[in-house]
Design an enzyme around this catalytic site. Structure first.
Site, PDB file in Angstrom:
ATOM      1  N   GLY A  91       0.714  -1.150   0.032  1.00 46.19           N
ATOM      2  CA  GLY A  91       0.094   0.115  -0.078  1.00 46.19           C
ATOM      3  C   GLY A  91       0.871   1.361   0.099  1.00 46.19           C
ATOM      4  O   GLY A  91       2.091   1.089  -0.309  1.00 46.19           O
ATOM      5  N   ASP A 126      11.575   3.047   5.872  1.00 43.86           N
ATOM      6  CA  ASP A 126      11.524   4.159   6.960  1.00 43.86           C
ATOM      7  C   ASP A 126      10.755   5.374   6.135  1.00 43.86           C
ATOM      8  O   ASP A 126      10.644   6.445   6.895  1.00 43.86           O
ATOM      9  CB  ASP A 126      13.000   4.739   6.972  1.00 43.86           C
ATOM     10  CG  ASP A 126      13.587   5.196   5.657  1.00 43.86           C
ATOM     11  OD1 ASP A 126      12.976   5.174   4.586  1.00 43.86           O
ATOM     12  OD2 ASP A 126      15.018   5.442   5.386  1.00 43.86           O
ATOM     13  N   ASP A 253       0.912  -2.475  -9.312  1.00 39.83           N
ATOM     14  CA  ASP A 253       0.658  -1.337  -8.215  1.00 39.83           C
ATOM     15  C   ASP A 253       1.303  -0.037  -8.898  1.00 39.83           C
ATOM     16  O   ASP A 253       1.230   0.915  -8.262  1.00 39.83           O
ATOM     17  CB  ASP A 253       1.207  -1.799  -6.981  1.00 39.83           C
ATOM     18  CG  ASP A 253       2.884  -2.186  -6.895  1.00 39.83           C
ATOM     19  OD1 ASP A 253       2.923  -3.262  -7.699  1.00 39.83           O
ATOM     20  OD2 ASP A 253       3.634  -1.373  -6.289  1.00 39.83           O
ATOM     21  N   ASN A 254       2.014  -0.180 -10.071  1.00 39.42           N
ATOM     22  CA  ASN A 254       2.692   0.928 -10.630  1.00 39.42           C
ATOM     23  C   ASN A 254       1.989   1.296 -11.918  1.00 39.42           C
ATOM     24  O   ASN A 254       2.412   2.005 -12.450  1.00 39.42           O
ATOM     25  CB  ASN A 254       3.946   0.685 -10.875  1.00 39.42           C
ATOM     26  CG  ASN A 254       4.820   0.885  -9.688  1.00 39.42           C
ATOM     27  OD1 ASN A 254       4.409   1.611  -8.639  1.00 39.42           O
ATOM     28  ND2 ASN A 254       6.075   0.095  -9.966  1.00 39.42           N
ATOM     29  N   ASP A 263       5.778   7.029 -10.801  1.00 36.90           N
ATOM     30  CA  ASP A 263       6.789   6.348  -9.666  1.00 36.90           C
ATOM     31  C   ASP A 263       7.974   5.947 -10.446  1.00 36.90           C
ATOM     32  O   ASP A 263       8.056   4.877 -10.857  1.00 36.90           O
ATOM     33  CB  ASP A 263       5.856   5.170  -9.226  1.00 36.90           C
ATOM     34  CG  ASP A 263       6.679   4.599  -7.952  1.00 36.90           C
ATOM     35  OD1 ASP A 263       7.539   5.516  -7.275  1.00 36.90           O
ATOM     36  OD2 ASP A 263       6.340   3.421  -7.109  1.00 36.90           O
TER      37      ASP A 263
END
Length: 467
Positions: A91, A126, A253-254, A263
């Site tokens: 996600g 991160d 997902d891209n 992206d």
């Protein structure tokens, strides 16, 4: 916040989907916010160009809510096939949707982030973006926009003052947060997640949302949606090829359901027409190699069809998906002719010329950017050898759409190969010297003006018009 009252049209359409589609999140509190890039051309289209740098940084570095739109960032939920392996544990892991608004052409636009902090989907990451990654995304999106590829636009890049550790580049390295302006962030993977959960109610809701908000059509017909997505993604694949661009990670997902590229991680522009050229060092099998991109995007569109099976007739889905090849052939012919500065004419002659061009580029190894620079307007220079004789003979049968009067054509080709990208970054990393970056953005925009990429070729369908 002083937005342009004539051009600023805030929206919050994403909220109509309901909280099963996203998670409210907070932006990271960065040690510093140093503005490195702002795209005032794009900002003008959404009424934000009047922000001064302090106001801009507050909005896109501290994420102070913009008036009339989302009051809290939303991390979107989705799944996806990553290199053909299904992953239900992804996600928005280092980004969120910050705002929505309607642009000057009537399209619903998202302001989406990259590097804005951790979310419930960060897993072990991160939630940050390296400054180098941000610089590369700006350069990729600017170049693709100039080349007529439907693309998200890098609206803002702000350095954030953290030292990041990365295993695939020298560390510690500088951090940044990017904001992209995009015609939606609904992905094929968004549909896959609902199919995986067997949530037909929300699947229909998502179909209706995309048709209404992103294509300007009423209803919740999944076949109509697939028709539109097939046409848009086939066009995207075609324009990648004409641009000589390799995305690198064409996972489901891209892939945006509006057919808009976004992206930019391990992207590359191919120096020559090498079918096996890859962008990602980890793509050992060449799954997303240059010449395999149409196949990859078609496969992704197939996963959308699979996701819609429980709410649509299978035969109709198969028929809609089968249109991809024909649409792609039409679009790649048009895209290559456009980059050559030619007007489409008789279909068979157009396709024959494009086939000759592809064959000559592949067999001679002439640089892609050099060829398109030299041939623009329909004349091939005399120093091209006999391998180009068939192309030379076919050119007079095609009408130029533009001449070479723009000063750009008197200079060298505008390229964006990896060596130049690394040189631009090394100047920033070593001396905080942004002059090469700024000069390249200016050169790319000059190139775009010479190609006339702001014309009909680049234009997206407006909010109230389908395909």
């Amino acid at each position: 916040m002083p937005v342009d009252p004539q051009a600023y049209r805030p929206a919050a359409a994403i909220l109509t989907l309901g909280d099963a589609f996203y998670d409210p999140v907070e932006a990271a509190d960065f040690p510093q916010t140093r503005l490195r890039f702002r795209d005032d051309r794009a900002a003008t289209e959404i009424g934000l160009a009047s922000l001064d740098d302090a106001e801009w940084t507050a909005a896109f570095g501290r994420f102070v809510p913009l008036p009339g739109t989302l009051q809290q960032p939303l991390a979107l939920r989705y799944h996806g096939h990553q290199f053909r392996n299904y992953n239900p544990d992804i996600g928005d892991g280092r980004g969120f949707t910050f705002a929505q608004m309607v642009d000057s052409t009537g399209r619903l636009m998202d302001l989406g982030t990259k590097g804005s902090g951790t979310t419930p989907w960060s897993r072990f990451g991160d939630g940050r973006l390296t400054l180098k990654g941000g610089v590369r995304e700006v350069l990729a999106s600017e170049m693709l926009e100039a080349l007529g590829v439907p693309t998200s636009r890098s609206l803002s890049l702000i350095e954030t003052g953290e030292a990041l550790d990365r295993g695939d580049e020298p560390s510690p390295t500088r951090s940044a947060v990017l904001v992209r302006l995009s015609h939606g962030h609904i992905r094929i993977g968004t549909f896959q997640r609902l199919a995986y959960l067997r949530d037909d109610t929300n699947l229909r809701r998502l179909v209706a949302y995309v048709l209404r908000e992103l294509y300007g059509e009423d209803g919740d017909d999944p076949i109509r949606l697939l028709d539109l997505v097939v046409a848009r993604t086939a066009r995207l694949a075609a324009r990648y090829m004409a641009a000589g661009f390799v995305h690198g990670v064409l996972n489901t997902d891209n892939i945006n359901v509006t057919g808009e590229s976004f992206d930019y991680g391990p992207w590359r522009f191919a120096p020559t027409w090498d079918p096996q050229f890859t962008a990602a060092y980890f793509d050992h099998a060449g799954l997303y190699a240059f010449a395999r991109q149409p196949e990859a995007i078609h496969w992704d569109a197939m996963q959308l069809a699979v996701s819609l099976r429980t709410i649509a007739n299978s035969d109709a889905l198969i028929a809609a998906l089968a249109r991809f090849a024909d649409v792609y052939q039409h679009e790649v012919t048009a895209a290559i002719l456009w980059r050559m500065g030619l007007t489409p004419g008789e279909a068979d002659a157009d396709r024959a010329l494009v086939t000759l061009v592809e064959q000559a580029l592949r067999t001679t190894g002439v640089a892609i950017d050099r060829f398109f620079h030299d041939v623009f307007g329909g004349t091939l220079p005399k120093d091209y050898d006999s391998a180009w004789d068939d192309v030379r003979a076919a050119l007079p049968g095609h009408t130029p759409r533009a001449n070479r009067s723009h000063p750009h054509w008197q200079g060298a080709p505008c390229s964006m190969l990896i060596g130049e990208v690394e040189d631009i970054w090394s100047r920033i990393a070593d001396r905080d010297d942004w002059s090469a970056f700024d000069a390249k953005v200016a050169a790319i925009r000059d190139f775009g003006a010479a190609l006339d990429s702001a014309g009909p070729h680049r234009a997206q369908a407006p909010h109230n018009q389908g395909e």
